[in-house]
Design a protein around this motif. Structure first.
Motif, PDB file in Angstrom:
ATOM      1  N   LEU A  53      49.516  30.410  30.815  1.00  0.00           N
ATOM      2  CA  LEU A  53      50.314  31.157  30.452  1.00  0.00           C
ATOM      3  C   LEU A  53      50.020  31.537  28.924  1.00  0.00           C
ATOM      4  O   LEU A  53      49.302  30.854  28.313  1.00  0.00           O
ATOM      5  N   GLY A  54      50.272  32.719  28.685  1.00  0.00           N
ATOM      6  CA  GLY A  54      49.738  33.062  27.528  1.00  0.00           C
ATOM      7  C   GLY A  54      48.246  33.421  26.975  1.00  0.00           C
ATOM      8  O   GLY A  54      47.787  33.311  25.973  1.00  0.00           O
ATOM      9  N   THR A  55      47.455  33.634  27.957  1.00  0.00           N
ATOM     10  CA  THR A  55      46.135  33.982  28.105  1.00  0.00           C
ATOM     11  C   THR A  55      45.538  35.150  28.426  1.00  0.00           C
ATOM     12  O   THR A  55      46.150  35.968  28.949  1.00  0.00           O
ATOM     13  N   ARG A  56      44.474  35.705  27.968  1.00  0.00           N
ATOM     14  CA  ARG A  56      43.779  36.957  28.427  1.00  0.00           C
ATOM     15  C   ARG A  56      42.219  36.631  28.801  1.00  0.00           C
ATOM     16  O   ARG A  56      41.747  35.702  28.114  1.00  0.00           O
ATOM     17  N   GLU A  63      29.485  44.393  40.345  1.00  0.00           N
ATOM     18  CA  GLU A  63      29.439  45.403  39.528  1.00  0.00           C
ATOM     19  C   GLU A  63      30.939  45.701  38.857  1.00  0.00           C
ATOM     20  O   GLU A  63      31.085  46.694  38.271  1.00  0.00           O
ATOM     21  N   TYR A  64      31.660  44.844  39.237  1.00  0.00           N
ATOM     22  CA  TYR A  64      33.119  45.029  38.912  1.00  0.00           C
ATOM     23  C   TYR A  64      33.885  44.075  37.943  1.00  0.00           C
ATOM     24  O   TYR A  64      33.174  43.071  37.810  1.00  0.00           O
ATOM     25  N   PHE A  65      34.678  44.499  36.979  1.00  0.00           N
ATOM     26  CA  PHE A  65      35.152  43.583  36.015  1.00  0.00           C
ATOM     27  C   PHE A  65      36.636  43.523  36.357  1.00  0.00           C
ATOM     28  O   PHE A  65      37.380  44.515  36.568  1.00  0.00           O
ATOM     29  N   LEU A  66      37.182  42.297  36.153  1.00  0.00           N
ATOM     30  CA  LEU A  66      38.817  42.152  36.436  1.00  0.00           C
ATOM     31  C   LEU A  66      39.028  41.523  35.102  1.00  0.00           C
ATOM     32  O   LEU A  66      38.663  40.622  34.480  1.00  0.00           O
ATOM     33  N   HIS A  67      40.230  42.194  34.772  1.00  0.00           N
ATOM     34  CA  HIS A  67      40.819  41.843  33.524  1.00  0.00           C
ATOM     35  C   HIS A  67      42.294  41.284  33.803  1.00  0.00           C
ATOM     36  O   HIS A  67      43.042  42.087  34.402  1.00  0.00           O
ATOM     37  N   CYS A  68      42.607  40.154  32.980  1.00  0.00           N
ATOM     38  CA  CYS A  68      43.914  39.612  33.269  1.00  0.00           C
ATOM     39  C   CYS A  68      44.387  39.224  32.189  1.00  0.00           C
ATOM     40  O   CYS A  68      44.004  38.676  31.162  1.00  0.00           O
ATOM     41  N   LEU A  69      45.819  39.548  32.134  1.00  0.00           N
ATOM     42  CA  LEU A  69      46.679  39.130  30.976  1.00  0.00           C
ATOM     43  C   LEU A  69      47.888  38.503  31.842  1.00  0.00           C
ATOM     44  O   LEU A  69      48.573  38.870  32.673  1.00  0.00           O
ATOM     45  N   VAL A  70      48.261  37.208  31.175  1.00  0.00           N
ATOM     46  CA  VAL A  70      49.353  36.244  31.441  1.00  0.00           C
ATOM     47  C   VAL A  70      50.224  35.900  30.530  1.00  0.00           C
ATOM     48  O   VAL A  70      49.545  35.499  29.397  1.00  0.00           O
ATOM     49  N   GLU A  72      53.574  34.425  28.455  1.00  0.00           N
ATOM     50  CA  GLU A  72      54.167  33.052  28.232  1.00  0.00           C
ATOM     51  C   GLU A  72      55.213  32.850  29.618  1.00  0.00           C
ATOM     52  O   GLU A  72      55.717  31.917  30.041  1.00  0.00           O
ATOM     53  N   ASN A  73      56.012  34.092  29.876  1.00  0.00           N
ATOM     54  CA  ASN A  73      56.977  34.087  30.824  1.00  0.00           C
ATOM     55  C   ASN A  73      56.524  34.105  32.187  1.00  0.00           C
ATOM     56  O   ASN A  73      57.420  33.924  33.037  1.00  0.00           O
ATOM     57  N   GLY A  74      55.300  33.912  32.458  1.00  0.00           N
ATOM     58  CA  GLY A  74      54.825  34.128  33.729  1.00  0.00           C
ATOM     59  C   GLY A  74      54.369  35.417  34.272  1.00  0.00           C
ATOM     60  O   GLY A  74      53.692  35.589  35.254  1.00  0.00           O
ATOM     61  N   LEU A  75      54.637  36.591  33.652  1.00  0.00           N
ATOM     62  CA  LEU A  75      54.407  37.780  34.229  1.00  0.00           C
ATOM     63  C   LEU A  75      52.906  38.110  33.632  1.00  0.00           C
ATOM     64  O   LEU A  75      52.733  37.789  32.712  1.00  0.00           O
ATOM     65  N   ALA A  76      52.374  38.693  34.862  1.00  0.00           N
ATOM     66  CA  ALA A  76      50.917  39.039  34.670  1.00  0.00           C
ATOM     67  C   ALA A  76      50.546  40.269  35.273  1.00  0.00           C
ATOM     68  O   ALA A  76      51.120  40.725  36.057  1.00  0.00           O
ATOM     69  N   ALA A  77      49.454  40.737  34.657  1.00  0.00           N
ATOM     70  CA  ALA A  77      48.632  41.733  35.028  1.00  0.00           C
ATOM     71  C   ALA A  77      47.366  41.658  35.377  1.00  0.00           C
ATOM     72  O   ALA A  77      46.658  40.925  34.478  1.00  0.00           O
ATOM     73  N   VAL A  78      46.661  42.197  36.369  1.00  0.00           N
ATOM     74  CA  VAL A  78      45.231  42.315  36.426  1.00  0.00           C
ATOM     75  C   VAL A  78      44.651  43.614  36.612  1.00  0.00           C
ATOM     76  O   VAL A  78      45.523  44.225  37.793  1.00  0.00           O
ATOM     77  N   SER A  79      43.714  43.997  36.166  1.00  0.00           N
ATOM     78  CA  SER A  79      43.077  45.341  36.238  1.00  0.00           C
ATOM     79  C   SER A  79      41.738  45.356  36.886  1.00  0.00           C
ATOM     80  O   SER A  79      41.019  44.267  36.451  1.00  0.00           O
ATOM     81  N   VAL A  80      41.419  46.067  37.828  1.00  0.00           N
ATOM     82  CA  VAL A  80      39.721  46.185  38.185  1.00  0.00           C
ATOM     83  C   VAL A  80      39.400  47.419  37.642  1.00  0.00           C
ATOM     84  O   VAL A  80      39.724  48.470  38.075  1.00  0.00           O
ATOM     85  N   THR A  81      38.004  47.224  37.143  1.00  0.00           N
ATOM     86  CA  THR A  81      37.453  48.292  36.611  1.00  0.00           C
ATOM     87  C   THR A  81      36.016  48.297  36.643  1.00  0.00           C
ATOM     88  O   THR A  81      35.269  47.380  37.325  1.00  0.00           O
TER      89      THR A  81
END
Length: 199
Positions: A53-56, A63-70, A72-81
Motif C-alpha cells: 500500500l502507498g507505493t508506485r 516490449e511493454y511497461f506496466l505502471h502501478c500505483l497503489v 494507502e486505502n487500497g485503491l489502485a491503478a495499473v496502466s500498460v504502455t
C-alpha cells in the motif's frame, strides 16, 4: 507512444478485485485482442497483489511497461504502455484517474463491488482516449517538449556560427569588451576542458 490499458483495482486483505478497465488493443490483430486484454488484466492484478500500500512501480514485460500505483486505502491503478510512454506521465494520469474514481464512486460502495459490471464508473474510456496524446493531456509534457525544442534551436545556432568559419577562441582574443582577466579565465577553462576530454 501508446497507452494500451488503464485498470482500476481494489486491494484488501482478502485479495485484489478488478473495479474497471479500459483497453486500446487496435494495434493487435483481431484474433489476439481478447488474449491481450486477458493478459493485461492478469499481470495488472499480480502487480497490485505484490505491491505494498502507498507505493508506485514500473515493470517491463517484453516490449511493454506496466505502471502501478497503489494508494494507502487500497485503491489502485495499473496502466500498460509502450517504452516511449514516460513513467512520469503514466503516474500523473493514474493519480487523476483514481481521484476521479474516488469522487464519483463512494468508498462505502467499494466493498460491495465484486465484478466490473457492478461498478458504475464510466469515465475510464475517456481517460484512455485523452491520455493517448500526453502532450494535450499533461501540461508538463508540453513544457518539456518546448524545452527540448529550445535546446535544439540553441544547438543549431552555435553550429551555424562555427560553420561560417568563426572560432570562439578568435572572437575572445579580438574582443575589446572582455578584460584581460576574463580572457585568461576563458583560456584556462579551455585548457582544462581539453585535458579532461583526453581522459
Amino acid at each position: 507512444m501508446k497507452l494500451y490499458a488503464i485498470m482500476i483495482y481494489y486491494k484488501t486483505e482478502s485479495g485484489v478485485r478488478s473495479f474497471k478497465s479500459a483497453y486500446d488493443v487496435s494495434s493487435f490483430s483481431f484474433f489476439q485482442r481478447g488474449s491481450a486484454k486477458e493478459f493485461m488484466q492478469f499481470t495488472g492484478k499480480i502487480l497490485v497483489e505484490r505491491s505494498a500500500l502507498g507505493t508506485r512501480s514500473s515493470v517491463k514485460e517484453n516490449e511493454y511497461f506496466l505502471h502501478c500505483l497503489v494508494r494507502e486505502n487500497g485503491l489502485a491503478a495499473v496502466s500498460v504502455t509502450d517504452k516511449e510512454y514516460q513513467s512520469r506521465v503514466a503516474m500523473t494520469m493514474m493519480l487523476k484517474v483514481l481521484d476521479d474514481f474516488a469522487a464519483k464512486v463512494h468508498p462505502l460502495s467499494w466493498t460491495k463491488i465484486t465484478k466490473e459490471e457492478e461498478c458504475d464508473y464510466t469515465q475510464l474510456d475517456q481517460f484512455l482516449a485523452t491520455w493517448q496524446n500526453p502532450r494535450e493531456a499533461d501540461p508538463m509534457t508540453r513544457v518539456q517538449e518546448e524545452i527540448d525544442q529550445t535546446k535544439i534551436v540553441m544547438h543549431d545556432t552555435i553550429q551555424s556560427v562555427l560553420e561560417r568559419g568563426e572560432k570562439l577562441d578568435d572572437l575572445v582574443k579580438k574582443s575589446e569588451n572582455l578584460s584581460d582577466q576574463s580572457k585568461l579565465f576563458y583560456t584556462q577553462a579551455r585548457k582544462m576542458n581539453k585535458c579532461c576530454n583526453y581522459v
